[in-house]
Design a protein around this motif. Sequence first.
Motif, PDB file in Angstrom:
ATOM      1  N   TYR A   1       0.825  -1.202   0.000  1.00 52.33           N
ATOM      2  CA  TYR A   1       0.000   0.000   0.000  1.00 52.33           C
ATOM      3  C   TYR A   1       0.863   1.258   0.000  1.00 52.33           C
ATOM      4  O   TYR A   1       0.633   2.165  -0.776  1.00 52.33           O
ATOM      5  CB  TYR A   1      -0.960  -0.009   1.193  1.00 52.33           C
ATOM      6  CG  TYR A   1      -1.685   1.291   1.389  1.00 52.33           C
ATOM      7  CD1 TYR A   1      -2.752   1.626   0.568  1.00 52.33           C
ATOM      8  CD2 TYR A   1      -1.293   2.184   2.364  1.00 52.33           C
ATOM      9  CE1 TYR A   1      -3.405   2.834   0.737  1.00 52.33           C
ATOM     10  CE2 TYR A   1      -1.933   3.380   2.540  1.00 52.33           C
ATOM     11  CZ  TYR A   1      -3.001   3.711   1.719  1.00 52.33           C
ATOM     12  OH  TYR A   1      -3.657   4.887   1.881  1.00 52.33           O
ATOM     13  N   PHE A   2       1.852   1.326   0.889  1.00 52.15           N
ATOM     14  CA  PHE A   2       2.685   2.517   0.988  1.00 52.15           C
ATOM     15  C   PHE A   2       3.440   2.765  -0.309  1.00 52.15           C
ATOM     16  O   PHE A   2       3.545   3.902  -0.769  1.00 52.15           O
ATOM     17  CB  PHE A   2       3.651   2.404   2.167  1.00 52.15           C
ATOM     18  CG  PHE A   2       4.449   3.654   2.400  1.00 52.15           C
ATOM     19  CD1 PHE A   2       3.843   4.787   2.914  1.00 52.15           C
ATOM     20  CD2 PHE A   2       5.793   3.704   2.075  1.00 52.15           C
ATOM     21  CE1 PHE A   2       4.569   5.953   3.119  1.00 52.15           C
ATOM     22  CE2 PHE A   2       6.525   4.864   2.271  1.00 52.15           C
ATOM     23  CZ  PHE A   2       5.916   5.993   2.798  1.00 52.15           C
ATOM     24  N   ASP A   3       3.948   1.705  -0.914  1.00 48.76           N
ATOM     25  CA  ASP A   3       4.673   1.829  -2.170  1.00 48.76           C
ATOM     26  C   ASP A   3       3.789   2.440  -3.260  1.00 48.76           C
ATOM     27  O   ASP A   3       4.212   3.347  -3.974  1.00 48.76           O
ATOM     28  CB  ASP A   3       5.200   0.465  -2.619  1.00 48.76           C
ATOM     29  CG  ASP A   3       5.946   0.540  -3.939  1.00 48.76           C
ATOM     30  OD1 ASP A   3       6.737   1.483  -4.132  1.00 48.76           O
ATOM     31  OD2 ASP A   3       5.721  -0.340  -4.785  1.00 48.76           O
ATOM     32  N   SER A   4       2.553   1.986  -3.375  1.00 51.34           N
ATOM     33  CA  SER A   4       1.665   2.523  -4.412  1.00 51.34           C
ATOM     34  C   SER A   4       1.277   3.974  -4.110  1.00 51.34           C
ATOM     35  O   SER A   4       1.123   4.778  -5.035  1.00 51.34           O
ATOM     36  CB  SER A   4       0.419   1.652  -4.574  1.00 51.34           C
ATOM     37  OG  SER A   4      -0.354   1.658  -3.399  1.00 51.34           O
ATOM     38  N   TYR A   5       1.148   4.303  -2.821  1.00 50.99           N
ATOM     39  CA  TYR A   5       0.845   5.685  -2.439  1.00 50.99           C
ATOM     40  C   TYR A   5       1.987   6.612  -2.863  1.00 50.99           C
ATOM     41  O   TYR A   5       1.777   7.637  -3.511  1.00 50.99           O
ATOM     42  CB  TYR A   5       0.590   5.789  -0.928  1.00 50.99           C
ATOM     43  CG  TYR A   5       0.731   7.188  -0.389  1.00 50.99           C
ATOM     44  CD1 TYR A   5      -0.259   8.141  -0.625  1.00 50.99           C
ATOM     45  CD2 TYR A   5       1.863   7.575   0.320  1.00 50.99           C
ATOM     46  CE1 TYR A   5      -0.123   9.425  -0.152  1.00 50.99           C
ATOM     47  CE2 TYR A   5       2.009   8.865   0.800  1.00 50.99           C
ATOM     48  CZ  TYR A   5       1.006   9.788   0.560  1.00 50.99           C
ATOM     49  OH  TYR A   5       1.142  11.061   1.018  1.00 50.99           O
ATOM     50  N   VAL A   6       3.221   6.258  -2.498  1.00 52.51           N
ATOM     51  CA  VAL A   6       4.383   7.089  -2.827  1.00 52.51           C
ATOM     52  C   VAL A   6       4.538   7.202  -4.342  1.00 52.51           C
ATOM     53  O   VAL A   6       4.734   8.299  -4.885  1.00 52.51           O
ATOM     54  CB  VAL A   6       5.664   6.538  -2.173  1.00 52.51           C
ATOM     55  CG1 VAL A   6       6.906   7.260  -2.688  1.00 52.51           C
ATOM     56  CG2 VAL A   6       5.572   6.656  -0.659  1.00 52.51           C
TER      57      VAL A   6
END
Length: 106
Positions: A1-6
């Motif tokens: 999730y964090f990777d796709s957000y960034v």
Amino acid sequence: YFDSYVTGMFDLARAFADRIEAAPDFELFARPEANIVCFRHVRAGVDLTQDELQTRLRRAVLASGSHYLVQTTLTHGVYLRTTLVNPRTTEQDLAMLLDALRHMLQ
């Protein structure tokens, strides 16, 4: 999730930079490498320096409550700066920001 957000924020910053580069009345300081975009509005026929124009535009935008911008002083003067962190921010929101700047102080 964090990777796709960034990744999404970085992509949005690049898309905003593309929009700025395509607009004859805006100037991009540099291609963004992350989620920060520095730019300025270039307007002919105004009795203000470019630095004064950016400062007044920022104040007017903040007073309107429509958008939030900060400013920064870089090698060529004062620039408006946006840091894209809100996952709800869209390309349309950023297009509306440029339109708002175009109509401020007129």
